[in-house]
Design an enzyme around this catalytic site. Structure first.
Site, PDB file in Angstrom:
ATOM      1  N   ASP A 105       5.396   8.727  -5.309  1.00 63.29           N
ATOM      2  CA  ASP A 105       4.500   7.973  -4.430  1.00 63.29           C
ATOM      3  C   ASP A 105       4.805   8.290  -2.970  1.00 63.29           C
ATOM      4  O   ASP A 105       5.891   8.781  -2.635  1.00 63.29           O
ATOM      5  CB  ASP A 105       4.711   6.471  -4.721  1.00 63.29           C
ATOM      6  CG  ASP A 105       3.533   5.609  -4.328  1.00 63.29           C
ATOM      7  OD1 ASP A 105       2.617   6.105  -3.653  1.00 63.29           O
ATOM      8  OD2 ASP A 105       3.544   4.411  -4.694  1.00 63.29           O
ATOM      9  N   ASP A 161      -5.747   3.022  -5.835  1.00 68.57           N
ATOM     10  CA  ASP A 161      -5.194   1.718  -6.211  1.00 68.57           C
ATOM     11  C   ASP A 161      -6.286   0.765  -6.668  1.00 68.57           C
ATOM     12  O   ASP A 161      -5.997  -0.336  -7.136  1.00 68.57           O
ATOM     13  CB  ASP A 161      -4.430   1.106  -5.030  1.00 68.57           C
ATOM     14  CG  ASP A 161      -3.010   1.638  -4.968  1.00 68.57           C
ATOM     15  OD1 ASP A 161      -2.569   2.258  -5.950  1.00 68.57           O
ATOM     16  OD2 ASP A 161      -2.340   1.430  -3.941  1.00 68.57           O
TER      17      ASP A 161
HETATM   18  C1  DGJ Z   1       1.118   2.521  -4.278  1.00 67.80           C
HETATM   19  C2  DGJ Z   1       0.672   3.046  -5.602  1.00 67.80           C
HETATM   20  O1  DGJ Z   1      -0.590   3.603  -5.515  1.00 67.80           O
HETATM   21  C3  DGJ Z   1       0.714   1.909  -6.617  1.00 67.80           C
HETATM   22  O2  DGJ Z   1       0.219   2.343  -7.838  1.00 67.80           O
HETATM   23  C4  DGJ Z   1       2.119   1.406  -6.723  1.00 67.80           C
HETATM   24  O3  DGJ Z   1       2.937   2.399  -7.259  1.00 67.80           O
HETATM   25  C5  DGJ Z   1       2.624   0.966  -5.367  1.00 67.80           C
HETATM   26  N1  DGJ Z   1       2.446   1.985  -4.381  1.00 67.80           N
HETATM   27  C6  DGJ Z   1       4.079   0.590  -5.436  1.00 67.80           C
HETATM   28  O4  DGJ Z   1       4.595   0.309  -4.219  1.00 67.80           O
END
Ligand code: DGJ
Length: 731
Positions: free
Chosen positions: A478, A548
């Site tokens: 990430d 997300d």
């Molecule tokens: C952003 C990601 O897109 C989410 O799926 C998740 O992993 C969060 N970060 C965690 O902080």
């Protein structure tokens, strides 16, 4: 495919299956001109098309008396500051402080195969499967060599271009702009298509008329970004999925970019792609070379759909290296939307047990397992497991999950450092920051200076040692903030302008090391959802978290824009709980599953808590994934209808390469009173094959289904969906 050179007339012709690309050198000065790109043509000498006429009131140049052609001549790689007022592809700051550069033709080389671009992701192919052309240009005044590299691939209508610049002088020179590709053409009635977005709303399609002047999209955020996407297309007015001309340019890079279309006074168009010149300055010493990233060029005279399928095949065959690229990915359950930071071993095991019963194959432990991270304010950089949460340690948890029968995956955000972390206590100078300025925090974190080797080594070891400590099959990598305050404590004043690009090279180096040491690892890239969804990342990971926003209806638009240029096999897509955590919408569980089936497929919910009737549907959905995934992953994608333009329903179809099977997804987003069934015309089938549609009596020829269509009954309520599975009829 073929690359030809007419030595006498100095013409290059690059032919793919259905396209031609013609470049010519002017006799007098050696300017490299762009003559033609489009549908395949038979003639090589089409120089009569070159615009060399003089125009009044623009600068003239040297031996073309009163000639004014520099501002109108279609340049293949435009220089800077000597008469062409359009955007240059290259600019410098030389020892005298001047910015002018005009590289002229010197030599060429045609070779089978393709050289790697050091440190950068790039398309690949075996020697017999691609051909490359290198054209060397030279600026005598600066002793600067500019090499344009073109590669074509057997059976593909995609061409890649990149540029390398070598300083052949004894003095240092600073490159202030090096675009990867530029094309000039006449401004016929084209529109500009680009993808815009935001967090949780990535890659929305926008098409606009091209006005005089420059229109561009770009990123100066240090990543390809949520906001704009490193892709641009010129689309002939009125083009559809099935007709019209489309020129696409896509950047194989994960940092700052500029994608620009410029229409000038003479109605010519210049389209270019490269690293954004803002905040870029790269110093080259004697005989040093700068490698600009690769750009993917695609042309279709059969509308957007053909462009899409060309790109899908190209990325599947020539960009994704992972051993998973042609394999079904494990159906995963991720605990982010299930628990956020509030989890422990017991909770994860409870999820794993329930998941196993439903046919889910992997548990992914997301953010919050390390340091003392119970919210998003701390601990990035301290990649030691928090044993208060993960009681018994990581290996114990992984072994337990494996014992239940699930593989195990884990989340990292390796590029970051929290001010509240042990790492920051020890190495606050590892964060990107400017002296005497308080750096911006974003999600309460800073970005590590990956231009620095010791930082990269620390990051690598931190991640790798966790992976070595247990049986971990998957990593979600990430990246949750963009770069600001561009200062490196490591680079000297002359090299600060290199930070952004060096940062991206650092990310690439880390991921390369990771997949080299752990070749079987399934890597999924992610950046606050889909802010680093780009071809560069696909070189390292076969899939990228799309967004997300897991709401099925928002996903229709996000996945439409993503699938315009990326294969479905790359799109991270999960079923989540309702009301949706991003938009509060409630959609049927069935529709959430049907929409996620167009991607890598998985779940992101607390399976121990969701309503029983939803949970009972999961075994059916996981079975559907196994039934359809080969088709979805490897088939040809057709966009039938778009909710983002009709505001009522969405429909897309995947057809197997042998055309014996197809899957149609139809989502009725809005129901309307007195609305009858809809007729949907399918695409891409074999006209002469009879197809059976599962659950429907009889069989129909492909031509019937494509021209007369199929009937989708009106469904009761909003957000309803249906899948149609077509198979060649048995007799
Ligand atoms: C952003 C990601 O897109 C989410 O799926 C998740 O992993 C969060 N970060 C965690 O902080």
């Amino acid at each position: 495919m073929n690359i030809l050179f007419d030595d006498e007339k100095k013409i290059f012709k690059i032919d793919t299956e259905h396209t031609s690309y013609v470049i010519a050198v002017t006799d007098e000065e050696g300017f490299l001109g762009h003559v033609y790109y489009g549908t395949k043509i038979s003639d090589m000498d089409v120089n009569y098309l070159l615009r060399t006429e003089e125009n009044p009131f623009v600068p003239s140049k040297n031996n073309r008396d009163r000639s004014s052609f520099l501002d109108t001549f279609p340049m293949e790689y435009p220089g800077n500051g000597v008469g062409d007022y359009r955007e240059s592809a290259i600019a410098v700051k030389d020892g005298n402080g001047h910015s002018a550069v005009m590289p002229l033709y010197r030599s060429y080389n045609i070779t089978p195969g393709k050289a790697k671009i050091p440190g950068l992701p790039a398309a690949f192919a075996k020697e017999g499967e691609c051909l490359s052309l290198e054209i060397v240009l030279y600026d005598e005044v600066l002793s600067l060599e500019v090499t344009l590299v073109y590669t074509i691939y057997a059976g593909s209508d995609v061409m890649t271009r990149s540029t390398k610049v070598t300083n052949r002088s004894k003095q240092e020179i600073t490159l202030t702009k090096v675009m990867s590709a530029s094309i000039d053409m006449d401004a016929e009635d084209y529109e500009m298509l680009s993808l815009h977005g935001s967090w949780a709303r990535e890659r929305q399609i926008e098409q606009r008329p091209i006005g005089y002047g420059k229109q561009s999209v770009g990123s100066t955020r240090g990543e390809s970004s949520h906001q704009e996407h490193p892709f641009v297309a010129l689309v002939s007015k009125g083009a559809t999925q099935e007709s019209g001309r489309v020129y696409g340019m896509h950047f194989v890079y994960s940092g700052n970019f500029l994608a620009q279309v410029e229409k000038n006074q003479f109605d010519s168009l210049r389209m270019m792609m490269g690293i954004h010149p803002q905040d870029f300055a790269w110093k080259l010493g004697e005989n040093e070379t700068f490698y600009a990233p690769e750009a993917v060029l695609v042309y279709s005279d059969q509308g957007l759909g053909a462009m899409t399928r060309n790109l899908h095949d190209f990325y599947r065959n020539h960009m994704i290296r992972s051993p998973y690229k042609n394999k079904k990915r494990p159906i995963l359950i991720n605990n982010w939307e299930a628990t956020y930071f509030d989890f422990d071993t017991e909770k994860l095991i409870a999820i794993a047990k329930e998941a196993k019963k439903c046919g889910i194959e992997m548990l992914v432990m997301d953010d919050g397992w390390f340091g003392h991270r119970n919210d998003d304010n701390t601990s990035l950089g301290d990649w030691q497991v928090n044993e208060n949460k993960i009681k018994g340690g990581l290996k114990h948890l992984v072994d337990e999950v494996n014992r239940i029968g699930l593989a195990f995956g884990i989340w990292f955000e390796p590029e970051m450092i929290s001010p509240d972390s042990n790492l920051y206590q020890k190495h606050s100078d590892w964060a990107i920051a400017l002296p005497n300025r308080t750096p911006c925090r974003s999600r309460n974190q800073y970005v590590l200076d990956l231009s620095r080797k010791e930082v990269r080594d620390y990051v690598y070891e931190a991640v790798a040692s966790v992976l070595r400590s247990a049986n971990i099959a998957y990593v979600k990598w990430d990246m949750n903030r963009q770069l600001t305050d561009l200062g490196s404590n490591f680079l000297d004043a002359d090299h600060q302008g290199e930070l952004m690009h060096r940062y991206v090279l650092g990310v690439y180096e880390l991921q390369e090391r990771l997949i080299t040491e752990f070749p079987e690892l399934l890597l999924e890239n992610c950046s606050g959802g889909g802010a680093r969804f780009d071809p560069g990342m696909l070189y390292y990971s076969p899939q990228i978290w799309c967004s997300d926003d897991t709401d099925a209806i928002e996903r229709l638009k996000i996945q439409e824009g993503t699938a315009l240029i990326y294969p479905l096999s790359t799109m991270g897509a999960h079923v989540s709980d309702c009301p949706n955590h991003t938009v509060g919408r409630v959609t049927p569980f069935e529709t959430r599953g049907n929409v996620a089936l167009a991607g890598t497929f998985g779940y992101e919910l607390d399976i121990t808590k969701i309503p029983e009737e939803d949970r009972n549907m999961i075994p059916k959905q996981t079975a559907m994934y196994h039934k359809y995934n080969d088709l979805v992953r490897e088939g040809d994608y057709y966009r039938i209808a778009s909710y983002s333009s009709n505001h009522e329903y969405d429909c897309y179809e995947v057809v197997s390469k042998d055309k014996k099977e197809a899957l149609v997804t139809f989502v009725q987003v809005l129901n309307r009173p007195n609305c009858h069934s809809r007729r949907i015309r399918l695409q891409g089938l074999d006209e002469k094959v009879r197809y059976q549609i599962e659950g429907i009596e009889g069989s129909f020829y492909g031509d019937t289904l494509m021209h007369a269509g199929v009937k989708i009954p009106n469904m009761w309520g909003d957000f309803q969906s249906v899948l149609l599975h077509l198979k060649e009829a048995e007799n």
